[in-house]
Design an enzyme around this catalytic site. Structure first.
Site, PDB file in Angstrom:
ATOM      1  N   ARG A 137      -1.210   6.746  10.572  1.00 26.05           N
ATOM      2  CA  ARG A 137      -2.880   6.488   9.108  1.00 26.05           C
ATOM      3  C   ARG A 137      -2.042   6.492   8.209  1.00 26.05           C
ATOM      4  NH1 ARG A 137      -6.719   2.277   7.121  1.00 26.05           N
ATOM      5  NH2 ARG A 137      -7.983   3.241   6.943  1.00 26.05           N
ATOM      6  N   THR A 412      -5.487  -7.568   9.329  1.00 31.99           N
ATOM      7  CA  THR A 412      -5.036  -6.711   9.854  1.00 31.99           C
ATOM      8  C   THR A 412      -4.308  -7.212  10.783  1.00 31.99           C
ATOM      9  OG1 THR A 412      -6.622  -5.310   8.882  1.00 31.99           O
ATOM     10  CG2 THR A 412      -5.080  -4.522  11.347  1.00 31.99           C
ATOM     11  N   THR A 430      -1.454  -2.982   9.631  1.00 29.05           N
ATOM     12  CA  THR A 430      -2.535  -3.156   8.427  1.00 29.05           C
ATOM     13  C   THR A 430      -1.912  -2.345   7.189  1.00 29.05           C
ATOM     14  OG1 THR A 430      -4.456  -3.499   7.433  1.00 29.05           O
ATOM     15  CG2 THR A 430      -4.162  -1.591   7.944  1.00 29.05           C
ATOM     16  N   ASN A 432      -3.973  -3.484   5.101  1.00 31.19           N
ATOM     17  CA  ASN A 432      -5.703  -3.672   4.781  1.00 31.19           C
ATOM     18  C   ASN A 432      -5.967  -5.442   3.953  1.00 31.19           C
ATOM     19  OD1 ASN A 432      -8.088  -2.314   4.420  1.00 31.19           O
ATOM     20  ND2 ASN A 432      -7.959  -1.860   2.621  1.00 31.19           N
ATOM     21  N   ASP A 454     -10.405   2.173   2.416  1.00 31.16           N
ATOM     22  CA  ASP A 454     -11.081   2.430   2.620  1.00 31.16           C
ATOM     23  C   ASP A 454     -11.832   3.990   2.598  1.00 31.16           C
ATOM     24  OD1 ASP A 454     -10.759   0.051   3.892  1.00 31.16           O
ATOM     25  OD2 ASP A 454      -9.473   0.973   5.626  1.00 31.16           O
ATOM     26  N   SER A 483     -10.951   4.211   9.533  1.00 26.39           N
ATOM     27  CA  SER A 483     -10.674   2.872   9.464  1.00 26.39           C
ATOM     28  C   SER A 483     -11.751   1.826  10.878  1.00 26.39           C
ATOM     29  CB  SER A 483      -8.959   3.463   9.968  1.00 26.39           C
ATOM     30  OG  SER A 483      -8.859   1.395  10.382  1.00 26.39           O
ATOM     31  N   SER A 484     -11.581   1.024  10.751  1.00 31.22           N
ATOM     32  CA  SER A 484     -12.448   0.667  12.140  1.00 31.22           C
ATOM     33  C   SER A 484     -11.165  -0.099  12.984  1.00 31.22           C
ATOM     34  CB  SER A 484     -13.150  -0.682  11.231  1.00 31.22           C
ATOM     35  OG  SER A 484     -14.037  -0.464  10.468  1.00 31.22           O
ATOM     36  N   GLY A 504      -9.915  -8.092  11.140  1.00 31.82           N
ATOM     37  CA  GLY A 504     -10.564  -8.121  11.012  1.00 31.82           C
ATOM     38  C   GLY A 504     -11.715  -7.309  10.294  1.00 31.82           C
ATOM     39  N   GLY A 505     -11.019  -6.229   9.618  1.00 32.59           N
ATOM     40  CA  GLY A 505     -11.638  -5.472   8.802  1.00 32.59           C
ATOM     41  C   GLY A 505     -13.383  -4.595  10.055  1.00 32.59           C
TER      42      GLY A 505
END
Length: 603
Positions: A137, A412, A430, A432, A454, A483-484, A504-505
């Site tokens: 990340r 993403t 991603t 973002n 984020d 993050s998701s 898909g966030g």
């Protein structure tokens, strides 16, 4: 020779170079027509879903299966990237080699999300059962402050964390790929990066979706860049056009020849800092030199006898997914049926509580204490979900106080790979937003991320995806943003069973949740689970969003009678690339071909 053998032999002799040449063939038209007829007929057999009669004699229902392979499978957002991964395994590489090659290839083939200027997460399962997860990340630059995106009155400055150079976190993807290769790779890394270099240098033929995407963001590209980008031209982009990324080919060559130092030091690092600082950003040479991805212990849980392996914080995905699955075990979802009123109500109530927990408790574990043991405990979740009433919706204010007015889309990308030895890797990566902060590094030719959005720019204020955070996810130097992303591997009988993930966030976690339930509870093939229409609730905004066709009018009426607000989502929810290993050892690659250019390839 059997049909499967013909396909396997063809796949062994056909690389992404052949696929590219089909579009721009200059040879004899008769030769071209003959070649195309053979290629296309085999590709239809090898790469498209198949329909088979159900094995259940009590029903005539036809089942839709994804691409079936005997030995290996790659499921990704672009057919050329999938082919590159397959080529690597055909040369003797393992799933981890293929993952490195696919990651670099997606930078060219799927530039809106594939990247070297962003970051992501990897969940790994070796054939011997060992598991691991890698956090690559992005990090906040060392000059970042808690109030970086606030004005003098303490209000969030609209758009500052989304577009432009101040929105960029320190990229992690290149370091992440070198970390994976160092620990698990078998082929020289030069062989894994070279296909991406060739693709950038020789050009990528645009699909209709990619051409449309370039047109959609053309004005933002012009606004945020002062040089002649390869993705800008006077005439509209069309399907079949070719884009050449010459500067990116040079950057990738430096990474190939110099290792991670080819990105985090030297010419490329100088180009990044010059571009970012020249436009008001704060990334420094030290930020780049000091970046390190991090191995973390995966989060694990269970669902109806299956072992679920997913990503820990700073991803919220793994904890949230396991919480939701614990909640689902408390309800008779198989009896109620897929996307039925009672099923959707129960899933929605579970999701709302989990997303409220996300906003309250989660952040970068290197900076804050995440109560992971509590959130994953059966006792905590049993109490949390026992409060669900099947007769009415629980007011969101009784779940947690908060206010969110919007929810937006995100881009993403995810890919899943299984090799002939039984190794498995699921990666979600991603920038973002589409093309990140819309800045392409001058001279280096790649997009930068806008991952700083984020963070909680101001605790309690939603980001571009409608997600609320608190001090746990506030900005701090060198901190990773929440993050998701939810790359996940599911085991059955001590063997890899499913690999899942999606863009898909904020909808990523619920999309993976639904796909698992679709297979386990609703008897779907992996392709059917991926194709199925999806819905989503994230606590706030306080409504159920759904894809067109997800619910019948009767289901919508039933949900409204229970107190839910139901809203049709303009567009899609997620674009999944998943794998299911069947009891007979056959590998089903299920890519979201209905929602994009995604394609699985196997042999």
């Amino acid at each position: 020779m059997t049909g499967n053998k013909i396909i396997q032999n063809f796949m062994l002799s056909t690389s992404f170079d052949n696929l590219q040449s089909i579009v721009s063939w200059k040879k004899n038209p008769i030769e071209m027509k003959t070649y195309l007829s053979v290629v296309l007929s085999l590709l239809v057999l090898g790469c498209q879903p198949t329909i088979q009669k159900s094995s259940n004699p009590s029903t005539d229902q036809e089942k839709v299966y994804g691409v079936m392979g005997d030995s290996a499978m790659v499921a990704s957002a672009h057919p050329i990237a999938s082919q590159i991964g397959l080529d690597i395994m055909m040369k003797g590489g393992n799933a981890f080699d293929a993952a490195v090659a696919v990651q670099f290839a997606l930078t060219i083939a799927y530039p809106r999300a594939g990247n070297i200027g962003g970051g992501g997460f990897a969940v790994i399962r070796e054939a011997n059962g060992n598991i691991a997860s890698l956090d690559f990340r992005e990090k906040a630059p060392s000059l970042a402050t808690r109030d970086l995106y606030l004005d003098e009155n303490g209000d969030v400055i609209d758009g500052l964390s989304i577009e432009g150079r101040l929105a960029c976190g320190v990229p992690g993807s290149v370091d992440g790929m070198f970390k994976i290769h160092e620990k698990y790779g078998s082929l020289p890394i030069e062989e894994l990066i070279q296909p991406a270099i060739d693709l950038a240098d020789n050009g990528i033929v645009l699909t209709a979706q990619e051409a449309s995407s370039f047109e959609r963001f053309k004005e933002q590209f012009k606004k945020n860049n002062t040089w002649d980008l390869p993705v800008l031209k006077e005439e509209p982009w069309q399907e079949g056009d070719t884009v050449y990324y010459k500067e990116l080919a040079v950057t990738l060559s430096l990474i190939r020849d110099l290792g991670r130092e080819g990105f985090y030091g030297g010419v490329v690092a100088d180009q990044i800092v010059k571009d970012v600082r020249g436009g008001g950003g704060i990334i420094s040479l030290d930020d780049l030199a000091n970046y390190q991805s991090k191995w973390r212990e995966p989060v694990t849980g269970s669902y109806k006898g299956l072992r679920v392996i997913s990503m820990p914080p700073p991803s919220s995905g793994g904890i949230a997914l396991i919480q939701m699955l614990q909640g689902a075990e408390m309800f008779d979802l198989p009896e109620w049926g897929h996307n039925a009123t009672k099923t959707t109500h129960a899933m929605t109530e579970i999701e709302r509580r989990v997303y409220a927990d996300r906003a309250t408790y989660l952040g970068d574990p290197d900076f804050v204490e995440v109560p992971q043991t509590m959130l994953l405990s059966n006792d905590y979740n049993k109490d949390r979900f026992n409060a669900i009433s099947m007769n009415e919706k629980t007011p969101s204010t009784e779940i947690k106080e908060g206010l969110v007015e919007v929810i937006e889309s995100v881009e993403t990308t995810h890919f899943s790979i299984v090799d002939p030895m039984g190794n498995a890797i699921a990666i979600t990566t991603t920038l973002n937003s589409f093309y990140g902060n819309k800045v392409m590094v001058k001279g280096a030719g790649f997009w930068l991320n806008n991952e700083m959005d984020d963070f909680s720019a101001k605790p309690g204020v939603p980001n571009q995806f409608g997600l609320v955070g608190n001090e746990m996810n506030s900005i701090a130097p060198e901190k990773r943003m929440l993050s998701s992303m939810t790359p996940t591997i599911v085991e059955k009988d001590n063997r890899a069973y499913m690999l899942l993930g999606t863009p898909g966030g904020s909808t990523i976690m619920t999309s993976v949740f639904q796909a698992i339930l679709n297979v386990v509870d609703h008897g779907m093939t992996m392709q059917e689970a991926v194709n199925a229409k999806r819905a989503h609730h994230q606590w706030l905004p306080d409504n159920i969003i759904h894809e067109e066709g997800a619910f019948t009018p009767e289901v919508i009426s039933g949900l409204e009678e229970l107190g839910h607000e139901v809203e049709l989502r303009e567009g899609i929810i997620g674009r999944m690339d998943c794998i299911l290993i069947h009891p007979d050892g056959k590998i089903e690659g299920a890519s979201d071909y209905n929602r994009g250019d995604n394609e699985s390839k196997g042999f």
